[in-house]
Design an enzyme around this catalytic site. Structure first.
Site, PDB file in Angstrom:
ATOM      1  N   ASP A 124      36.263  33.868 -28.955  1.00 27.62           N
ATOM      2  CA  ASP A 124      35.679  35.183 -28.707  1.00 27.62           C
ATOM      3  C   ASP A 124      34.204  35.065 -29.067  1.00 27.62           C
ATOM      4  OD1 ASP A 124      34.730  37.776 -28.781  1.00 27.62           O
ATOM      5  OD2 ASP A 124      36.157  38.497 -30.290  1.00 27.62           O
ATOM      6  N   LYS A 164      24.185  37.818 -26.841  1.00 32.81           N
ATOM      7  CA  LYS A 164      25.107  38.112 -25.742  1.00 32.81           C
ATOM      8  C   LYS A 164      24.532  39.156 -24.774  1.00 32.81           C
ATOM      9  CE  LYS A 164      29.996  39.339 -25.116  1.00 32.81           C
ATOM     10  NZ  LYS A 164      31.252  39.532 -25.868  1.00 32.81           N
ATOM     11  N   GLU A 193      37.905  40.100 -22.035  1.00 27.40           N
ATOM     12  CA  GLU A 193      38.288  40.469 -23.402  1.00 27.40           C
ATOM     13  C   GLU A 193      39.501  41.404 -23.444  1.00 27.40           C
ATOM     14  OE1 GLU A 193      34.533  41.786 -24.971  1.00 27.40           O
ATOM     15  OE2 GLU A 193      33.728  39.749 -24.868  1.00 27.40           O
ATOM     16  N   ASP A 246      37.637  49.164 -27.138  1.00 30.52           N
ATOM     17  CA  ASP A 246      36.952  48.139 -27.931  1.00 30.52           C
ATOM     18  C   ASP A 246      35.635  48.669 -28.475  1.00 30.52           C
ATOM     19  OD1 ASP A 246      35.619  45.943 -28.950  1.00 30.52           O
ATOM     20  OD2 ASP A 246      36.047  44.624 -27.251  1.00 30.52           O
TER      21      ASP A 246
HETATM   22  P1  ADP Z   1      31.590  42.567 -31.663  1.00 35.29           P
HETATM   23  O1  ADP Z   1      32.793  42.597 -30.794  1.00 35.29           O
HETATM   24  O2  ADP Z   1      30.479  43.443 -31.162  1.00 35.29           O
HETATM   25  O3  ADP Z   1      31.117  41.188 -31.956  1.00 35.29           O
HETATM   26  P2  ADP Z   1      33.215  43.265 -34.008  1.00 35.29           P
HETATM   27  O4  ADP Z   1      34.443  43.603 -33.297  1.00 35.29           O
HETATM   28  O5  ADP Z   1      33.228  42.060 -34.874  1.00 35.29           O
HETATM   29  O6  ADP Z   1      31.944  43.240 -33.082  1.00 35.29           O
HETATM   30  O7  ADP Z   1      32.843  44.550 -34.910  1.00 35.29           O
HETATM   31  C1  ADP Z   1      31.796  44.555 -35.824  1.00 35.29           C
HETATM   32  C2  ADP Z   1      31.634  45.956 -36.371  1.00 35.29           C
HETATM   33  O8  ADP Z   1      32.842  46.351 -37.059  1.00 35.29           O
HETATM   34  C3  ADP Z   1      30.506  46.077 -37.373  1.00 35.29           C
HETATM   35  O9  ADP Z   1      29.734  47.234 -37.087  1.00 35.29           O
HETATM   36  C4  ADP Z   1      31.238  46.251 -38.698  1.00 35.29           C
HETATM   37  O10 ADP Z   1      30.482  47.015 -39.619  1.00 35.29           O
HETATM   38  C5  ADP Z   1      32.478  47.016 -38.256  1.00 35.29           C
HETATM   39  N1  ADP Z   1      33.568  46.929 -39.242  1.00 35.29           N
HETATM   40  C6  ADP Z   1      34.155  45.824 -39.734  1.00 35.29           C
HETATM   41  N2  ADP Z   1      35.099  46.155 -40.645  1.00 35.29           N
HETATM   42  C7  ADP Z   1      35.106  47.512 -40.713  1.00 35.29           C
HETATM   43  C8  ADP Z   1      35.854  48.476 -41.498  1.00 35.29           C
HETATM   44  N3  ADP Z   1      36.780  48.097 -42.388  1.00 35.29           N
HETATM   45  N4  ADP Z   1      35.587  49.776 -41.304  1.00 35.29           N
HETATM   46  C9  ADP Z   1      34.653  50.171 -40.433  1.00 35.29           C
HETATM   47  N5  ADP Z   1      33.920  49.329 -39.691  1.00 35.29           N
HETATM   48  C10 ADP Z   1      34.139  48.011 -39.831  1.00 35.29           C
HETATM   49 MG    MG Z   2      34.225  41.997 -29.567  1.00 30.58          MG
END
Ligand code: ADP
Ligand code: MG
Length: 618
Positions: free
Chosen positions: A24, A87, A187, A211
């Site tokens: 991913d 990205k 995705e 998502d």
């Molecule tokens: P992407 O797909 O854009 O790479 P992710 O799916 O990894 O991103 O999500 C990252 C986001 O999730 C960040 O903004 C992070 O602060 C938030 N995040 C991670 N854990 C938590 C949580 N326990 N509660 C709320 N937000 C969270």
């Molecule tokens: Mg993602």
């Protein structure tokens, strides 16, 4: 099964793993997963703690790069040399990102010869493909460390709305990292696979994948039928995510503690602490009801209900996008069977609540939301490795694909919204006697004239044996593979001369441009149709003129002088109308010429047949 390889440099023996990994490659975080003993697992760092790798690359003074957590620590101290959200730049031109340039803390540039954007780090330039390849390489090394074997093959995920250029760029990044990218998977498709949806054969379901990541929100509606995945629609907001939650909290604290905005600008360290405190409070409030922290003597606190009021408008925006996606899929809300939660920000209880409320049923949230996409990619990789033969993946192509025909007309071969993989073909012929070359120009778009569409490329089918016009049978085949990459094959059927070309679409078509192209096609449908009618009339007229001239030449002997004279006059009259803009006049002149010459043609045919019969020796 593993092959044994020898590392010549170190003189050591290395194993080549047969495992195909799932990756991913996220905007905020990336991770790698694989199937171990029949189960998908995400690979952790050497401490055995984190599976997520921040998608960040930092360059030091010597241009050596760091990836992940270590790079993230440089974000505030050294923003110009710390590249995040790469990205967002994949497959984009400078024009695509110009109006959001302020979002990036580093410098984005474009060069004339190359439509792709680049990132400038002092005196060096990096393409988004190179930068992504550093992240992929980091993930590759991580899993190689765990498996103690070389990894060569991977499946990488991309958002469902990624266009051809963005998918190509992702594939190229994999190649650069030494990975053979066997498949680019959407995705939301990966997420549903992780939940085991679509893995059994006689299953039919409509699902929504919600998502909400760090900086982006995507909603996709998928139809799953007997192991076939079809994306019905996508929607979302490319600038809405968990970062906006953090910002809302920061703004709240700035307001109630009357923090001077100048202080935030001048004291980078303080503003960074504030941002981290905001993110921490957000995460804590996913399970607690109160949060407090002391930053440089400042007592900051937040309770769950205040937090929820701060982010409610942001979540409402995601619900609006969900409505649009369902409408575009031509469905009703209650026709959605499952709602899959993806992305770290869906851990926030209010997000789940409001989404469940909108869809009128409980959401699927059992799996770790930041890992599901990678886990699903690993499952897809396993399918490709031959471990689950009945599964197929189907996506749709967002714009029509076709070729230019005489007069600059677009002839669609694969219409928009066709499922991929897709194969379609059509026969064409030559328009000049003895024509030995035929140019095949490939376009993408919905307009009737190719000049309004986007050119993907062209090639020349050479070596057509000399034949009268209209006789060669040239078959053009469009083969769109599962990754949305187009191959065009041209073959002259009588002689077997053929040529195949892979169309690499030029980089830089943004979703906005794509939307604009669709809009234009609707707005201009009326005038396009008129132009098409005129061009078609002209093409037909030109063909008739050529046939008439040829007819006179070949049949002088059996035609009277006045017949030849009148045919010539009518042909010239037709030629005149072709120069004009009135399709009705052209059609009239064509009808006149046809009416006069058709009895002559019959007579000529009779004579020719008699001659042929007479000459025939039985
Ligand atoms: P992407 O797909 O854009 O790479 P992710 O799916 O990894 O991103 O999500 C990252 C986001 O999730 C960040 O903004 C992070 O602060 C938030 N995040 C991670 N854990 C938590 C949580 N326990 N509660 C709320 N937000 C969270
Ligand atoms: Mg993602």
């Amino acid at each position: 099964m593993a092959k044994i390889g020898i590392n010549l440099k170190e003189g050591s023996v290395v194993k080549e793993s047969d495992i195909i990994v799932g990756i991913d490659l996220g905007t905020t975080n990336s991770l790698v997963a694989y199937i171990k003993d029949g189960e998908a697992i995400a690979v952790k760092d050497t401490n055995g703690k984190n599976t997520l790798v921040p998608s960040i690359v930092h360059f030091d003074a010597q241009k050596k790069h760091l990836v992940g957590e270590e790079a993230r620590e440089k974000l505030v101290a050294d923003p110009q040399n710390t590249i995040y959200s790469v990205k967002r730049l994949m497959g984009k031109s400078y024009n695509d990102v110009q109006n959001v340039e302020h979002y990036f803390g580093y410098e984005i540039i474009d060069e004339d010869e190359d439509k792709l954007v680049k990132v400038r780090v002092e005196d060096k330039f990096y393409t988004p493909i190179e930068l992504s390849s550093y992240i992929l390489d980091y993930l590759k090394k991580r899993i190689e460390g765990v498996l103690k074997a070389n990894i060569r093959k991977a499946v990488i995920t991309v958002p469902a709305y990624f266009n051809d250029a963005q998918r190509q760029a992702t594939r190229d990044a994999g190649k650069l990292a030494g990975l053979d990218v066997l498949r680019i998977v959407n995705e939301p498709t990966a997420a549903s696979l992780a939940y085991g949806i679509g893995l059994s054969e006689d299953e039919s379901k409509t699902i929504a994948v919600y998502d909400l990541g760090g900086g982006t929100f995507d909603i996709s509606i998928l139809q799953i039928d007997n192991g076939i995945f079809e994306v019905l629609s996508t929607n979302g907001d490319t600038f809405l995510g968990g970062d906006d939650f953090d910002r809302a909290i920061m703004d709240h604290w700035i307001k109630i503690h009357e923090i001077d905005p100048k202080r935030l600008q001048q004291e980078k360290d303080f503003s960074q602490k504030l941002r981290l405190a905001a993110e921490l409070s957000k995460k804590k409030l996913s399970s607690d009801v109160n949060f407090s922290i002391n930053i440089d003597g400042l007592e900051l606190s937040l309770n769950k209900s205040t937090f929820e009021e701060l982010i409610r408008p942001l979540i409402t925006r995601t619900i609006t996008a969900c409505k649009s996606a369902i409408r575009d899929a031509e469905l009703e809300v209650d026709e959605i069977d499952n709602i899959i939660m993806v992305g770290g920000s869906t851990r926030v209880p209010l997000v789940k609540e409001l989404v469940a409320e909108f869809f009128g049923k409980a959401v699927d949230d059992k799996l770790n939301p930041d890992e599901v996409v990678a886990l699903g990619a690993a499952i897809q990789a396993d399918v490709l490795a031959g471990n689950n033969k009945n599964l197929l993946l189907i996506d749709i192509t967002p714009l029509s694909l076709g070729i230019e025909t005489v007069g600059g007309l677009m002839d669609s071969i694969i219409p928009r919204n066709s499922k991929v993989p897709h194969r379609a073909g059509r026969q064409y012929t030559t328009s000049i006697d003895g024509q030995s070359n035929m140019k095949i120009a490939v376009y993408q778009g919905e307009r009737d004239l190719v000049e309004h569409n986007r050119k993907l490329g062209e090639f020349i089918l050479k070596g057509i044996p000399p034949m009268p016009m209209g006789l060669p049978k040239i078959e053009i085949q469009f083969i769109l593979d599962a990754d949305g990459i187009l191959k065009v094959k041209a073959k002259e059927l009588r002689s077997g001369v053929e040529q195949t070309v892979e169309m690499r679409s030029q980089y830089g078509l943004s979703e906005e441009e794509m939307g604009q192209m669709l809009l234009d096609s609707i707005m201009n449908a009326q005038s396009d149709m008129a132009t098409r009618a005129l061009l078609e009339a002209r093409n037909e007229a030109n063909n008739i003129v050529r046939s008439a001239e040829k007819f006179i030449q070949q049949n002088e002997a059996i035609l009277s002088e006045s017949e030849i004279e009148t045919t010539k006059n009518l042909t010239n009259a037709l030629k005149e109308t072709v120069k004009g803009e009135d399709k009705d006049l052209i059609n009239k002149a064509m009808a006149d010429l046809n009416e006069f010459t058709s009895p002559l043609a019959h007579r000529a045919m009779d004579v020719n047949i008699k001659e042929a019969m007479a000459g025939k020796k039985v």
